[in-house]
Design a protein around this motif. Sequence first.
Motif, mmCIF file in Angstrom:
data_model
loop_
_atom_site.group_PDB
_atom_site.id
_atom_site.type_symbol
_atom_site.label_atom_id
_atom_site.label_comp_id
_atom_site.label_asym_id
_atom_site.label_seq_id
_atom_site.Cartn_x
_atom_site.Cartn_y
_atom_site.Cartn_z
ATOM 1 N N HIS A 49 0.816 -1.219 0.000
ATOM 2 C CA HIS A 49 0.000 0.000 0.000
ATOM 3 C C HIS A 49 0.846 1.264 0.000
ATOM 4 C CE1 HIS A 49 -3.981 -1.735 0.322
ATOM 5 N NE2 HIS A 49 -3.471 -2.634 1.159
ATOM 6 N N TYR A 50 1.965 1.221 0.671
ATOM 7 C CA TYR A 50 2.829 2.402 0.743
ATOM 8 C C TYR A 50 3.454 2.712 -0.614
ATOM 9 C CZ TYR A 50 6.499 5.543 2.422
ATOM 10 O OH TYR A 50 7.317 6.615 2.624
ATOM 11 N N TYR A 51 3.888 1.681 -1.316
ATOM 12 C CA TYR A 51 4.577 1.881 -2.588
ATOM 13 C C TYR A 51 3.662 1.744 -3.804
ATOM 14 C CZ TYR A 51 8.914 1.725 0.041
ATOM 15 O OH TYR A 51 9.923 1.996 0.921
ATOM 16 N N PHE A 52 2.379 1.514 -3.597
ATOM 17 C CA PHE A 52 1.473 1.271 -4.717
ATOM 18 C C PHE A 52 1.342 2.452 -5.689
ATOM 19 C CE2 PHE A 52 -2.885 1.536 -6.426
ATOM 20 C CZ PHE A 52 -2.786 0.513 -7.349
ATOM 21 N N PRO A 53 1.014 3.669 -5.222
ATOM 22 C CA PRO A 53 0.794 4.746 -6.199
ATOM 23 C C PRO A 53 2.034 5.054 -7.049
ATOM 24 C CG PRO A 53 0.103 5.441 -4.005
ATOM 25 C CD PRO A 53 0.804 4.133 -3.863
ATOM 26 N N ILE A 54 3.187 5.002 -6.426
ATOM 27 C CA ILE A 54 4.437 5.256 -7.149
ATOM 28 C C ILE A 54 5.470 4.230 -6.701
ATOM 29 C CG2 ILE A 54 4.140 7.713 -7.614
ATOM 30 C CD1 ILE A 54 5.554 8.358 -5.061
#
Length: 89
Positions: A49-54
């Motif tokens: 979830h932390y690295y999902f958008p970028i």
Amino acid sequence: MKTNFKQISLCDIYDDVKSFFEDDKPKFIELFDSFIDFSEIIPSSFYDHYYFPIDHRDFSIESMFCVIFLQKILSIPNTHCLFVTHLIF
């Protein structure tokens, strides 16, 4: 030949940590760096979830957890004060 061992009590450990906390805060922070591995504590779902958008962030999730953890332990009221405290150390 007799071997001398000293049993360490929980009170001794507490007293040592308390003295680091009160007298030598940089040493207190180094204890966390030496003995706590945040990458083992953080579940993989948090990473996702932390690295999902970028794919790349300026700060790793481990560093973010470490900062929040220290903020709570040192009773720092907000992130601005945390930044100022970091500059003092």
